[in-house]
Design an enzyme around this catalytic site. Structure first.
Site, PDB file in Angstrom:
ATOM      1  N   GLY A 206      -0.273  -1.351  -4.357  1.00 45.60           N
ATOM      2  CA  GLY A 206      -0.280  -0.482  -3.394  1.00 45.60           C
ATOM      3  C   GLY A 206       1.178  -0.217  -3.151  1.00 45.60           C
ATOM      4  N   ASN A 207       1.308  -0.021  -1.839  1.00 48.90           N
ATOM      5  CA  ASN A 207       2.677   0.190  -1.352  1.00 48.90           C
ATOM      6  C   ASN A 207       2.956  -0.342  -0.007  1.00 48.90           C
ATOM      7  OD1 ASN A 207       1.974   2.460   0.464  1.00 48.90           O
ATOM      8  ND2 ASN A 207       1.636   3.591  -1.584  1.00 48.90           N
ATOM      9  N   ARG A 208       4.224  -0.048   0.471  1.00 47.32           N
ATOM     10  CA  ARG A 208       4.395  -0.486   1.899  1.00 47.32           C
ATOM     11  C   ARG A 208       4.044   0.223   3.051  1.00 47.32           C
ATOM     12  NH1 ARG A 208      10.513  -1.917   1.768  1.00 47.32           N
ATOM     13  NH2 ARG A 208       9.747  -2.752   4.075  1.00 47.32           N
ATOM     14  N   SER A 209       3.667   1.360   2.847  1.00 48.48           N
ATOM     15  CA  SER A 209       3.396   2.302   4.057  1.00 48.48           C
ATOM     16  C   SER A 209       2.437   1.621   4.936  1.00 48.48           C
ATOM     17  CB  SER A 209       2.684   3.542   3.629  1.00 48.48           C
ATOM     18  OG  SER A 209       2.252   4.558   4.636  1.00 48.48           O
ATOM     19  N   ALA A 274       1.151   7.938   1.993  1.00 47.43           N
ATOM     20  CA  ALA A 274       2.052   7.364   0.750  1.00 47.43           C
ATOM     21  C   ALA A 274       0.994   7.238  -0.572  1.00 47.43           C
ATOM     22  CB  ALA A 274       2.840   6.057   0.969  1.00 47.43           C
TER      23      ALA A 274
END
Length: 405
Positions: A206-209, A274
């Site tokens: 995943g990502n930090r969005s 994102a």
């Protein structure tokens, strides 16, 4: 700032307590003016304790100070929450038969009404006309939320949550003209949050969005009159914006499918999400455990580019007239700075507008404020000053409006 919180006589009056606290905790001087009916739901002492200021309902209290004139004259913002059908009717007709309606007549600052009433009352022609009158007089009237009302009833007319009212009120303090009704009749699709690409039943890439910017885009667009569909990825802890249809997805593939479905017939798509560029090529059916069979590497495969796909579909005539806005989170490197990479991305993607955010060091992701640049396909470039994510959303919608016309 000097904030007046007017409280109408509805069951949702208890939510005004949280709103008052949010204003005081952010350093504002708050004056609460309830109607007499509102005090049937929340006592005067509660509002005085939360605001630190005296509470009156009539124009004959503290007469030497002339409060029915002075309070409105000195206010930087007036927020009415809840705004009942009766209160809005009296305000629309210019009555001044209590301290709150008198204050509304003398206020020359932004005024925000947050309606709360049963669906039948909200949809009645008289209320519709009163809302139109208030907006014509320069006030901002929020679209209400949908949900549980008094008793077993559900539907549109529910008071938006205090966090949402506070966000829009704060936006009006930043920019008083941020919420014109310029998107009436428009359909806008907004994506938000990060996608999660499963590795096994427990883990994911995943990502930090956080989804905060996408939610702000949807919220501001809806309050400017648009019919908004929000396609939300990972947005843990975010309340759905009022008057917005929310479609929840998890993976990039699911987001792409949802965007394809809802962009048909839309006037604009704003891709604030994102979306993961890659996903694991193989998803384990059971949790990957430590030991002899743990992997040395993870093979990745590329996800489809949703934004580029929208542009291509428009070129092919499938989405004729669709305005497309992209978002880009960028960092500088040895090959160029943030704007260099952003300009190349705009040329590569082919969207109408590209919102560019510099990321890292507490910027853009997982924070409440944002800044960046807005690049246009026509070569224009506009700096987006630092402020709330709602403020940035309002600036982007300003630029989107002419593309819709």
């Amino acid at each position: 700032m000097r904030i007046v919180v007017g409280v109408g006589g509805g069951i949702a009056a208890y939510k005004a307590c949280s709103l008052v606290r949010k204003f005081t905790e952010t350093g504002h001087d708050v004056r609460v003016i309830p109607t007499e009916s509102a005090l049937q739901f929340v006592g005067k002492a509660t509002f005085e304790a939360l605001s630190g200021n005296p509470v009156h309902t009539g124009v004959f209290a503290d007469v030497p100070e002339v409060p029915h004139v002075r309070i409105g004259q000195e206010a930087d913002l007036v927020v009415i929450a809840p705004a009942t059908a009766d209160l809005m009717a009296r305000a629309a007709s210019g009555r001044a038969d209590d301290l709150l309606t008198a204050t509304l007549l003398t206020a020359r600052c932004p005024v925000l009404f947050a309606p709360a009433m049963h669906t039948e009352m909200w949809e009645h022609p008289a209320t519709i006309a009163n809302v139109a009158t208030l907006r014509a007089h320069g006030s901002t009237v929020m679209e209400p939320a949908s949900g549980r009302l008094t008793g077993a009833d559900t539907g549109p007319g529910r008071l938006p949550e205090p966090e949402e009212i506070f966000a829009l009120a704060s936006l009006l303090l930043e920019r008083p003209d941020a919420l014109p009704r310029d998107l009436e009749g428009r359909r806008i699709v907004v994506s938000a949050g990060g996608t999660r690409e499963p590795l096994d039943p427990v883990r994911f890439l995943g990502n930090r969005s956080s989804g905060k910017q996408g939610y702000a885009m949807a919220r501001v667009a809806a309050q400017r009159g648009a019919q908004v569909t929000l396609i939300a990825g990972n947005t843990i802890g975010l309340e759905p914006p009022a008057a917005v249809e929310v479609v929840h997805v998890t993976t990039a593939e699911q987001m792409g499918t949802a965007v394809d479905k809802h962009s048909a017939g839309a006037d604009a798509v704003v891709m604030a999400a994102a979306v993961a560029d890659f996903r694991p090529a193989n998803v384990a059916a059971a949790k990957i455990k430590k030991g002899a069979h743990e992997p040395n590497s993870i093979e990745l495969t590329k996800n489809r580019d949703i934004l580029a796909g929208l542009v291509q579909a428009r070129r092919d005539g499938q989405l004729s007239g669709l305005a497309i806005v992209g978002f880009a989170a960028e960092t500088g490197d040895e090959h160029g700075d943030v704007l260099t990479h952003a300009r190349a991305k705009l040329a590569r993607k082919g969207c109408d507008l590209l919102v560019v955010n510099a990321v890292g060091d507490g910027k853009a992701f997982e924070v409440d404020n944002n800044d960046g640049w807005l690049l246009g396909a026509d070569g224009t470039e506009q700096a987006l000053d630092h402020g709330s994510k709602a403020l940035l959303a309002s600036r982007v919608l300003d630029a989107l409006g002419p593309l819709l016309r």
